[in-house]
Design a protein around this motif. Structure first.
Motif, PDB file in Angstrom:
ATOM      1  N   TYR A 152       0.845  -1.189   0.000  1.00  0.00           N
ATOM      2  CA  TYR A 152       0.000   0.000   0.000  1.00  0.00           C
ATOM      3  C   TYR A 152       0.878   1.237   0.000  1.00  0.00           C
ATOM      4  O   TYR A 152       1.944   1.259   0.606  1.00  0.00           O
ATOM      5  N   LEU A 153       0.383   2.273  -0.657  1.00  0.00           N
ATOM      6  CA  LEU A 153       1.003   3.579  -0.627  1.00  0.00           C
ATOM      7  C   LEU A 153       0.226   4.440   0.365  1.00  0.00           C
ATOM      8  O   LEU A 153      -1.001   4.529   0.291  1.00  0.00           O
ATOM      9  N   LEU A 154       0.944   5.036   1.312  1.00  0.00           N
ATOM     10  CA  LEU A 154       0.357   6.021   2.212  1.00  0.00           C
ATOM     11  C   LEU A 154       0.840   7.371   1.713  1.00  0.00           C
ATOM     12  O   LEU A 154       1.997   7.725   1.885  1.00  0.00           O
ATOM     13  N   LEU A 155      -0.024   8.102   1.045  1.00  0.00           N
ATOM     14  CA  LEU A 155       0.320   9.400   0.483  1.00  0.00           C
ATOM     15  C   LEU A 155      -0.080  10.458   1.499  1.00  0.00           C
ATOM     16  O   LEU A 155      -1.258  10.601   1.845  1.00  0.00           O
ATOM     17  N   LYS A 156       0.909  11.181   2.010  1.00  0.00           N
ATOM     18  CA  LYS A 156       0.705  12.111   3.112  1.00  0.00           C
ATOM     19  C   LYS A 156       0.268  13.478   2.605  1.00  0.00           C
ATOM     20  O   LYS A 156       1.016  14.155   1.931  1.00  0.00           O
ATOM     21  N   HIS A 157      -0.950  13.865   2.951  1.00  0.00           N
ATOM     22  CA  HIS A 157      -1.492  15.174   2.590  1.00  0.00           C
ATOM     23  C   HIS A 157      -1.479  16.054   3.826  1.00  0.00           C
ATOM     24  O   HIS A 157      -2.130  15.748   4.817  1.00  0.00           O
ATOM     25  N   TYR A 158      -0.730  17.135   3.762  1.00  0.00           N
ATOM     26  CA  TYR A 158      -0.769  18.094   4.853  1.00  0.00           C
ATOM     27  C   TYR A 158      -1.784  19.152   4.482  1.00  0.00           C
ATOM     28  O   TYR A 158      -1.662  19.813   3.460  1.00  0.00           O
ATOM     29  N   ARG A 159      -2.791  19.305   5.319  1.00  0.00           N
ATOM     30  CA  ARG A 159      -3.850  20.278   5.045  1.00  0.00           C
ATOM     31  C   ARG A 159      -3.762  21.421   6.032  1.00  0.00           C
ATOM     32  O   ARG A 159      -3.703  21.213   7.233  1.00  0.00           O
ATOM     33  N   GLY A 160      -3.806  22.624   5.514  1.00  0.00           N
ATOM     34  CA  GLY A 160      -3.895  23.803   6.351  1.00  0.00           C
ATOM     35  C   GLY A 160      -5.311  24.338   6.328  1.00  0.00           C
ATOM     36  O   GLY A 160      -5.547  25.509   6.553  1.00  0.00           O
TER      37      GLY A 160
ATOM     38  N   GLU B 259       7.250  -4.802   7.662  1.00  0.00           N
ATOM     39  CA  GLU B 259       6.152  -4.147   6.943  1.00  0.00           C
ATOM     40  C   GLU B 259       6.582  -2.879   6.214  1.00  0.00           C
ATOM     41  O   GLU B 259       5.823  -2.349   5.411  1.00  0.00           O
ATOM     42  N   TYR B 260       7.765  -2.379   6.490  1.00  0.00           N
ATOM     43  CA  TYR B 260       8.252  -1.149   5.868  1.00  0.00           C
ATOM     44  C   TYR B 260       8.921  -1.480   4.537  1.00  0.00           C
ATOM     45  O   TYR B 260       9.713  -2.399   4.446  1.00  0.00           O
ATOM     46  N   VAL B 261       8.606  -0.690   3.506  1.00  0.00           N
ATOM     47  CA  VAL B 261       9.251  -0.846   2.206  1.00  0.00           C
ATOM     48  C   VAL B 261      10.114   0.376   1.901  1.00  0.00           C
ATOM     49  O   VAL B 261      11.307   0.254   1.649  1.00  0.00           O
ATOM     50  N   ASP B 262       9.523   1.585   1.953  1.00  0.00           N
ATOM     51  CA  ASP B 262      10.259   2.786   1.599  1.00  0.00           C
ATOM     52  C   ASP B 262       9.428   4.010   1.982  1.00  0.00           C
ATOM     53  O   ASP B 262       8.213   3.905   2.159  1.00  0.00           O
TER      54      ASP B 262
ATOM     55  N   VAL C 296      -1.059  20.096   0.608  1.00  0.00           N
ATOM     56  CA  VAL C 296       0.292  19.838   0.124  1.00  0.00           C
ATOM     57  C   VAL C 296       0.587  18.362   0.275  1.00  0.00           C
ATOM     58  O   VAL C 296       0.334  17.783   1.337  1.00  0.00           O
ATOM     59  N   ILE C 297       1.088  17.733  -0.770  1.00  0.00           N
ATOM     60  CA  ILE C 297       1.531  16.348  -0.639  1.00  0.00           C
ATOM     61  C   ILE C 297       2.913  16.403  -0.003  1.00  0.00           C
ATOM     62  O   ILE C 297       3.878  16.837  -0.611  1.00  0.00           O
ATOM     63  N   ALA C 298       2.976  16.008   1.258  1.00  0.00           N
ATOM     64  CA  ALA C 298       4.180  16.168   2.061  1.00  0.00           C
ATOM     65  C   ALA C 298       5.159  15.018   1.899  1.00  0.00           C
ATOM     66  O   ALA C 298       6.341  15.163   2.179  1.00  0.00           O
ATOM     67  N   GLY C 299       4.685  13.874   1.477  1.00  0.00           N
ATOM     68  CA  GLY C 299       5.560  12.718   1.324  1.00  0.00           C
ATOM     69  C   GLY C 299       4.749  11.456   1.167  1.00  0.00           C
ATOM     70  O   GLY C 299       3.531  11.490   1.029  1.00  0.00           O
ATOM     71  N   TRP C 300       5.452  10.330   1.221  1.00  0.00           N
ATOM     72  CA  TRP C 300       4.782   9.058   1.044  1.00  0.00           C
ATOM     73  C   TRP C 300       5.533   7.974   1.779  1.00  0.00           C
ATOM     74  O   TRP C 300       6.706   8.114   2.125  1.00  0.00           O
ATOM     75  N   MET C 301       4.828   6.890   2.043  1.00  0.00           N
ATOM     76  CA  MET C 301       5.420   5.696   2.632  1.00  0.00           C
ATOM     77  C   MET C 301       4.791   4.494   1.947  1.00  0.00           C
ATOM     78  O   MET C 301       3.593   4.491   1.667  1.00  0.00           O
ATOM     79  N   VAL C 302       5.600   3.491   1.665  1.00  0.00           N
ATOM     80  CA  VAL C 302       5.103   2.242   1.111  1.00  0.00           C
ATOM     81  C   VAL C 302       5.222   1.178   2.197  1.00  0.00           C
ATOM     82  O   VAL C 302       6.281   1.037   2.822  1.00  0.00           O
ATOM     83  N   ILE C 303       4.132   0.472   2.432  1.00  0.00           N
ATOM     84  CA  ILE C 303       4.116  -0.600   3.416  1.00  0.00           C
ATOM     85  C   ILE C 303       3.710  -1.896   2.732  1.00  0.00           C
ATOM     86  O   ILE C 303       3.065  -1.886   1.680  1.00  0.00           O
ATOM     87  N   ASP C 304       4.096  -3.002   3.315  1.00  0.00           N
ATOM     88  CA  ASP C 304       3.739  -4.324   2.809  1.00  0.00           C
ATOM     89  C   ASP C 304       3.160  -5.090   3.990  1.00  0.00           C
ATOM     90  O   ASP C 304       3.891  -5.508   4.892  1.00  0.00           O
ATOM     91  N   VAL C 305       1.841  -5.227   4.016  1.00  0.00           N
ATOM     92  CA  VAL C 305       1.134  -5.733   5.190  1.00  0.00           C
ATOM     93  C   VAL C 305       0.240  -6.917   4.833  1.00  0.00           C
ATOM     94  O   VAL C 305       0.031  -7.218   3.664  1.00  0.00           O
ATOM     95  N   ASP C 306      -0.313  -7.546   5.873  1.00  0.00           N
ATOM     96  CA  ASP C 306      -1.161  -8.720   5.670  1.00  0.00           C
ATOM     97  C   ASP C 306      -2.491  -8.416   4.988  1.00  0.00           C
ATOM     98  O   ASP C 306      -3.102  -9.297   4.422  1.00  0.00           O
ATOM     99  N   GLY C 307      -2.955  -7.186   5.046  1.00  0.00           N
ATOM    100  CA  GLY C 307      -4.218  -6.878   4.398  1.00  0.00           C
ATOM    101  C   GLY C 307      -4.664  -5.454   4.646  1.00  0.00           C
ATOM    102  O   GLY C 307      -3.990  -4.662   5.311  1.00  0.00           O
TER     103      GLY C 307
ATOM    104  N   TRP D  45      -4.167  14.004   6.799  1.00  0.00           N
ATOM    105  CA  TRP D  45      -4.890  13.163   5.849  1.00  0.00           C
ATOM    106  C   TRP D  45      -3.907  12.258   5.140  1.00  0.00           C
ATOM    107  O   TRP D  45      -2.886  12.717   4.631  1.00  0.00           O
ATOM    108  N   LEU D  46      -4.207  10.973   5.101  1.00  0.00           N
ATOM    109  CA  LEU D  46      -3.386  10.001   4.390  1.00  0.00           C
ATOM    110  C   LEU D  46      -4.244   9.321   3.336  1.00  0.00           C
ATOM    111  O   LEU D  46      -5.312   8.794   3.644  1.00  0.00           O
ATOM    112  N   GLU D  47      -3.781   9.368   2.129  1.00  0.00           N
ATOM    113  CA  GLU D  47      -4.463   8.654   1.047  1.00  0.00           C
ATOM    114  C   GLU D  47      -3.896   7.246   1.021  1.00  0.00           C
ATOM    115  O   GLU D  47      -2.690   7.053   0.865  1.00  0.00           O
ATOM    116  N   LEU D  48      -4.742   6.261   1.200  1.00  0.00           N
ATOM    117  CA  LEU D  48      -4.334   4.862   1.243  1.00  0.00           C
ATOM    118  C   LEU D  48      -4.646   4.226  -0.102  1.00  0.00           C
ATOM    119  O   LEU D  48      -5.806   4.128  -0.490  1.00  0.00           O
ATOM    120  N   ARG D  49      -3.604   3.814  -0.822  1.00  0.00           N
ATOM    121  CA  ARG D  49      -3.783   3.272  -2.171  1.00  0.00           C
ATOM    122  C   ARG D  49      -3.116   1.913  -2.279  1.00  0.00           C
ATOM    123  O   ARG D  49      -1.913   1.795  -2.040  1.00  0.00           O
TER     124      ARG D  49
END
Length: 135
Positions: free
Chosen positions: A4-12, A49-52, A84-95, A120-124
Motif C-alpha cells: 500500500y502507498l500512504l500518500l501524506k497530505h498536509y492540510r492547512g 512491513e516497511y518498504v520505503d 500539500v503532498i508532504a511525502g509518502w510511505m510504502v508498506i507491505d502488510v497482511d491486508g 490526511w493520508l491517502e491509502l492506495r
C-alpha cells in the motif's frame, strides 16, 4: 502480503484538527514530528512491513505530453489548494485492515504543541495484476 502507498497530505484547511501551518512550528516541534515518523518507520522495519518512504519538498510542476515535441510545463500544485503532498510511505502488510490501522497511527504524528496533526493520508493499494478488459 499486500503493498500500500500512504500518500501524506498536509492540510492547512479550517477542518483540520490541529490547524497550525508547519512554517509556524518551533524547531523542537519539527524535530518531534520527524522523530515520530522515523520511529514509526523503524518499528515497521522490525516487523518487515516497511518498504520505503520519502518526504517531498514544496512546489512542483505539471508535465503532460502534447504530441508536439517538448511537453508543456505549468506551475503546480497550486498553493491556493491549501493541500500539500508532504511525502509518502510504502508498506507491505497482511491486508487492508492492517494498512488502515497503520495509516491511522501515522496520521497522529505530533505537530504544534505536541498535539496530533490528524494528517490526511491517502491509502492506495498497489496494482498486483494487469487489468483485464471484458466485453
Amino acid at each position: 502480503m499486500a503493498k500500500y502507498l500512504l500518500l501524506k497530505h498536509y492540510r492547512g484547511a479550517p477542518d483540520a484538527v490541529n490547524n497550525v501551518p508547519m512554517d509556524r512550528w518551533t524547531p523542537q516541534e519539527i524535530s518531534d514530528h520527524i522523530r515520530y515518523m522515523n520511529d514509526f518507520a523503524a518499528r515497521l522495519e522490525e516487523t518487515g512491513e516497511y518498504v520505503d518512504s520519502q518526504a517531498l519538498a514544496p512546489g512542483g510542476e505539471w508535465v503532460r505530453y502534447d504530441g508536439e515535441g517538448r511537453p508543456p510545463v505549468t506551475d503546480g500544485p497550486f498553493a491556493e489548494t491549501k493541500d500539500v503532498i508532504a511525502g509518502w510511505m510504502v508498506i507491505d502488510v497482511d491486508g487492508h485492515d492492517r494498512a488502515v490501522e497503520l495509516a491511522g497511527e501515522l496520521s497522529a504524528a505530533p505537530g504544534a504543541g505536541g498535539r496530533p496533526i490528524h494528517e490526511w493520508l491517502e491509502l492506495r493499494p498497489f496494482l498486483t495484476e494487469a487489468p483485464t478488459v471484458t466485453e
